[in-house]
Design a protein around this motif. Sequence first.
Motif, PDB file in Angstrom:
ATOM      1  N   VAL A 198       0.950  -1.273   0.118  1.00 43.55           N
ATOM      2  CA  VAL A 198       0.005   0.035   0.025  1.00 43.55           C
ATOM      3  C   VAL A 198       0.977   1.344  -0.032  1.00 43.55           C
ATOM      4  CG1 VAL A 198      -1.816   1.257   1.600  1.00 43.55           C
ATOM      5  CG2 VAL A 198      -1.874  -1.170   0.933  1.00 43.55           C
ATOM      6  N   GLY A 199       1.873   1.278   0.589  1.00 43.07           N
ATOM      7  CA  GLY A 199       2.957   2.323   0.803  1.00 43.07           C
ATOM      8  C   GLY A 199       3.266   2.753  -0.580  1.00 43.07           C
ATOM      9  N   TYR A 200       3.806   1.870  -1.481  1.00 40.14           N
ATOM     10  CA  TYR A 200       4.290   2.173  -2.854  1.00 40.14           C
ATOM     11  C   TYR A 200       3.192   2.617  -3.428  1.00 40.14           C
ATOM     12  CZ  TYR A 200       8.921  -0.179  -2.511  1.00 40.14           C
ATOM     13  OH  TYR A 200      10.294  -0.598  -2.012  1.00 40.14           O
ATOM     14  N   LEU A 201       2.080   2.147  -3.444  1.00 38.56           N
ATOM     15  CA  LEU A 201       1.133   2.548  -4.388  1.00 38.56           C
ATOM     16  C   LEU A 201       0.835   3.969  -3.903  1.00 38.56           C
ATOM     17  CD1 LEU A 201      -1.387  -0.736  -4.401  1.00 38.56           C
ATOM     18  CD2 LEU A 201       0.233   0.299  -6.487  1.00 38.56           C
ATOM     19  N   LEU A 202       0.677   4.187  -2.728  1.00 34.27           N
ATOM     20  CA  LEU A 202       0.345   5.444  -2.177  1.00 34.27           C
ATOM     21  C   LEU A 202       1.406   6.521  -2.310  1.00 34.27           C
ATOM     22  CD1 LEU A 202      -1.807   7.145  -0.510  1.00 34.27           C
ATOM     23  CD2 LEU A 202      -0.502   6.588   1.555  1.00 34.27           C
ATOM     24  N   ASP A 203       2.714   6.270  -2.368  1.00 31.45           N
ATOM     25  CA  ASP A 203       3.640   7.038  -2.845  1.00 31.45           C
ATOM     26  C   ASP A 203       3.516   7.486  -4.472  1.00 31.45           C
ATOM     27  OD1 ASP A 203       6.159   8.188  -2.472  1.00 31.45           O
ATOM     28  OD2 ASP A 203       6.975   6.862  -3.700  1.00 31.45           O
ATOM     29  N   CYS A 204       3.290   6.615  -5.157  1.00 26.39           N
ATOM     30  CA  CYS A 204       2.900   6.825  -6.576  1.00 26.39           C
ATOM     31  C   CYS A 204       1.553   7.751  -7.105  1.00 26.39           C
ATOM     32  CB  CYS A 204       2.635   5.264  -7.379  1.00 26.39           C
ATOM     33  SG  CYS A 204       4.018   4.384  -7.360  1.00 26.39           S
ATOM     34  N   VAL A 205       0.502   7.533  -6.008  1.00 21.30           N
ATOM     35  CA  VAL A 205      -0.414   8.309  -5.961  1.00 21.30           C
ATOM     36  C   VAL A 205       0.001   9.881  -5.626  1.00 21.30           C
ATOM     37  CG1 VAL A 205      -2.682   9.141  -5.028  1.00 21.30           C
ATOM     38  CG2 VAL A 205      -2.274   6.634  -5.631  1.00 21.30           C
ATOM     39  N   VAL A 206       0.591   9.863  -4.500  1.00 21.78           N
ATOM     40  CA  VAL A 206       0.990  11.285  -3.875  1.00 21.78           C
ATOM     41  C   VAL A 206       1.842  11.916  -5.237  1.00 21.78           C
ATOM     42  CG1 VAL A 206       2.676  12.409  -2.602  1.00 21.78           C
ATOM     43  CG2 VAL A 206       1.119  10.674  -1.404  1.00 21.78           C
ATOM     44  N   TYR A 207       2.679  11.146  -5.994  1.00 20.14           N
ATOM     45  CA  TYR A 207       3.497  11.910  -6.896  1.00 20.14           C
ATOM     46  C   TYR A 207       2.807  12.256  -8.133  1.00 20.14           C
ATOM     47  CZ  TYR A 207       7.050  12.951 -10.208  1.00 20.14           C
ATOM     48  OH  TYR A 207       7.861  13.394 -11.221  1.00 20.14           O
ATOM     49  N   PHE A 208       2.042  11.213  -8.753  1.00 15.66           N
ATOM     50  CA  PHE A 208       1.471  11.338 -10.170  1.00 15.66           C
ATOM     51  C   PHE A 208       0.303  12.491  -9.971  1.00 15.66           C
ATOM     52  CE2 PHE A 208       3.167   7.247 -11.099  1.00 15.66           C
ATOM     53  CZ  PHE A 208       3.864   7.871 -12.142  1.00 15.66           C
TER      54      PHE A 208
END
Length: 213
Positions: A168-178
């Motif tokens: 979830v952390g990896y996915l959330l990090d991508c959401v935060v960036y994109f």
Amino acid sequence: MKNSKIIGLLYLSIAIIGGFSMGYIPIELIDIHNLSQTFINIQENLLLFKLSILGDGIVIVLELFITILLYHFFKQTDTLWSEIAKYSRLAMAFIMAINILYYIIPLYNIQTVNTSIEIFNFCMQAHFYTVYIWQVFFGIHMISLSVLTCKHIQFSKILSTLLLMGGVGYLLDCVVYFFEVKNIIITTFANILLGVAAVSELSFAILLLIKKN
């Protein structure tokens, strides 16, 4: 040596080599917000930059081996989730392989007489963005791995939870960036989960190494 111990060794090898080529070197040489300085840094540290490319290549090869071994290790546990884990990690490795080109092209560009700053800047930015793309697939892989370890008799629910949080952390990090999320609470939470991801992967590797077959 049993497959579990080989997988554990591969995980640790990826952590060490990848930590150097994808962690330490980019921090030392690359500033995506100051590409002019990045150009100078790489120009003055070509050997270090070449080692980064070499390290990335080794990591990708190791990723292919670990994907196959993980699939065979867990396929009797749950076929569907084993397939998801396999293909998501293969997709990640494929994208990482493409991303190496965004390092090789600037390396060649710097060493030519007619150096193009535009090409250099484009490749550095493309490499930076592509990291987030392969993180999406790795996040999916970690979530599927959390399901598999949860269903496997020899792994604890604690490990499964940590792997899930890491994914979830990896996915959330991508959401935060994109999506350019500026909320400090969300970004801090994403960073905490990425820390959990590192702990969960290391724990998984150690458990595989000490696991009795």
